[in-house]
Enzyme design. Structure first.
Site, mmCIF file in Angstrom:
data_model
loop_
_atom_site.group_PDB
_atom_site.id
_atom_site.type_symbol
_atom_site.label_atom_id
_atom_site.label_comp_id
_atom_site.label_asym_id
_atom_site.label_seq_id
_atom_site.Cartn_x
_atom_site.Cartn_y
_atom_site.Cartn_z
ATOM 1 N N ASP A 131 -1.721 9.858 -10.092
ATOM 2 C CA ASP A 131 -1.556 8.850 -11.144
ATOM 3 C C ASP A 131 -0.078 8.624 -11.458
ATOM 4 O O ASP A 131 0.358 7.491 -11.710
ATOM 5 C CB ASP A 131 -2.282 9.285 -12.427
ATOM 6 C CG ASP A 131 -3.791 9.161 -12.302
ATOM 7 O OD1 ASP A 131 -4.265 8.572 -11.311
ATOM 8 O OD2 ASP A 131 -4.492 9.667 -13.202
ATOM 9 N N GLU B 123 -4.768 2.293 -4.274
ATOM 10 C CA GLU B 123 -3.317 2.412 -4.082
ATOM 11 C C GLU B 123 -2.705 1.124 -3.554
ATOM 12 O O GLU B 123 -1.587 1.133 -3.049
ATOM 13 C CB GLU B 123 -3.002 3.574 -3.134
ATOM 14 C CG GLU B 123 -3.430 3.381 -1.701
ATOM 15 C CD GLU B 123 -4.834 3.868 -1.400
ATOM 16 O OE1 GLU B 123 -5.075 4.270 -0.248
ATOM 17 O OE2 GLU B 123 -5.691 3.868 -2.306
ATOM 18 N N ASP C 193 0.844 -1.192 0.000
ATOM 19 C CA ASP C 193 0.000 0.000 0.000
ATOM 20 C C ASP C 193 0.884 1.249 0.000
ATOM 21 O O ASP C 193 1.890 1.304 0.708
ATOM 22 C CB ASP C 193 -0.904 -0.007 1.246
ATOM 23 C CG ASP C 193 -1.897 1.133 1.235
ATOM 24 O OD1 ASP C 193 -2.990 0.945 0.684
ATOM 25 O OD2 ASP C 193 -1.586 2.210 1.782
ATOM 26 N N ILE C 194 0.494 2.231 -0.800
ATOM 27 C CA ILE C 194 1.235 3.497 -0.838
ATOM 28 C C ILE C 194 0.848 4.323 0.378
ATOM 29 O O ILE C 194 -0.329 4.589 0.614
ATOM 30 C CB ILE C 194 0.940 4.282 -2.128
ATOM 31 C CG1 ILE C 194 1.304 3.443 -3.358
ATOM 32 C CG2 ILE C 194 1.715 5.602 -2.145
ATOM 33 C CD1 ILE C 194 0.898 4.078 -4.683
ATOM 34 N N ASN D 272 -2.946 12.799 -2.863
ATOM 35 C CA ASN D 272 -3.902 13.140 -3.923
ATOM 36 C C ASN D 272 -4.588 14.471 -3.639
ATOM 37 O O ASN D 272 -4.742 15.315 -4.520
ATOM 38 C CB ASN D 272 -4.965 12.042 -4.045
ATOM 39 C CG ASN D 272 -4.838 11.248 -5.335
ATOM 40 O OD1 ASN D 272 -4.030 11.557 -6.195
ATOM 41 N ND2 ASN D 272 -5.636 10.221 -5.463
#
Length: 199
Positions: free
Chosen positions: A59, A83, A42-43, A50
């Site tokens: 993106d 994500e 996971d980011i 965002n």
């Protein structure tokens, strides 16, 4: 044949990152056998990223992370959704892949994303917003799991890896956590002094 291939490619490939998607991931489960490992990725702080810099930059981050994960040795990267990504390692043990996962984590943390932001100083002086370039770093958290007596199917192992991912997030992010069950009580140590346990 070309139309069939294109339809298959569209259905199984994530358009943004170019990685195989959830449908392809689910199909891969059928050929895993009994010895495999699954990592959930996971980011970190992606929603905040965002909201701050916009979806176009978001993106860009997704593409960068996906491209790095796609370099994984001995495994296959998939976009799970949003994500989150999944790494599948067929015929691999935890010890054989943990260094590779750490390499991916460190490589992503070293990457720099360049974003344009308004220069407040120039805006105040000239009355016009002048874009300035800002360097932003990205990190990932990972949870890793293998089959055991409680988690016998790929779907169960994936959820177990997701538990490890959740622990990595709670531990401060930018970490790899191997999911382990704590069902068996620890044996009482012999002697007077208890052992020191480190997480």
């Amino acid at each position: 044949l070309s139309l069939v291939f294109d339809a298959h490619h569209i259905a199984y490939t994530d358009e943004l990152t170019g990685l195989k998607g959830r449908r392809a991931l689910n199909e891969s489960f059928m050929s895993l056998g009994k010895r495999y490992a699954i990592a959930m990725v996971d980011i970190d702080h992606f929603k905040q990223f965002n909201d701050t810099y916009g979806h176009d930059v978001g993106d860009q981050v997704l593409k960068m992370v996906a491209a790095t994960l796609d370099t994984v040795s001995g495994g296959k990267a998939y976009r799970f959704g949003g994500e989150e990504f999944t790494l599948i390692f067929k015929n691999k043990s935890i010890d054989s892949i943990i260094h590779e996962l750490e390499r991916l984590r460190v490589d992503i943390a070293k990457e720099v994303v360049y974003v344009q932001v308004e220069d407040a100083a120039n805006t105040a002086k000239r009355g016009k917003a002048k874009p300035a370039v800002k360097e932003v770093s990205v990190t990932i958290s990972l949870g890793l799991a293998v089959p055991d007596k409680k988690h016998t199917t790929p779907e169960q192992v994936l959820k177990f890896a997701d538990e490890g991912l959740y622990k990595a997030k709670r531990a401060g992010r930018n970490k790899l956590v191997v999911a382990k069950d704590a069902e068996k009580p620890a044996r009482k140590p012999r002697g007077k002094k208890p052992p020191i346990v480190k997480d």
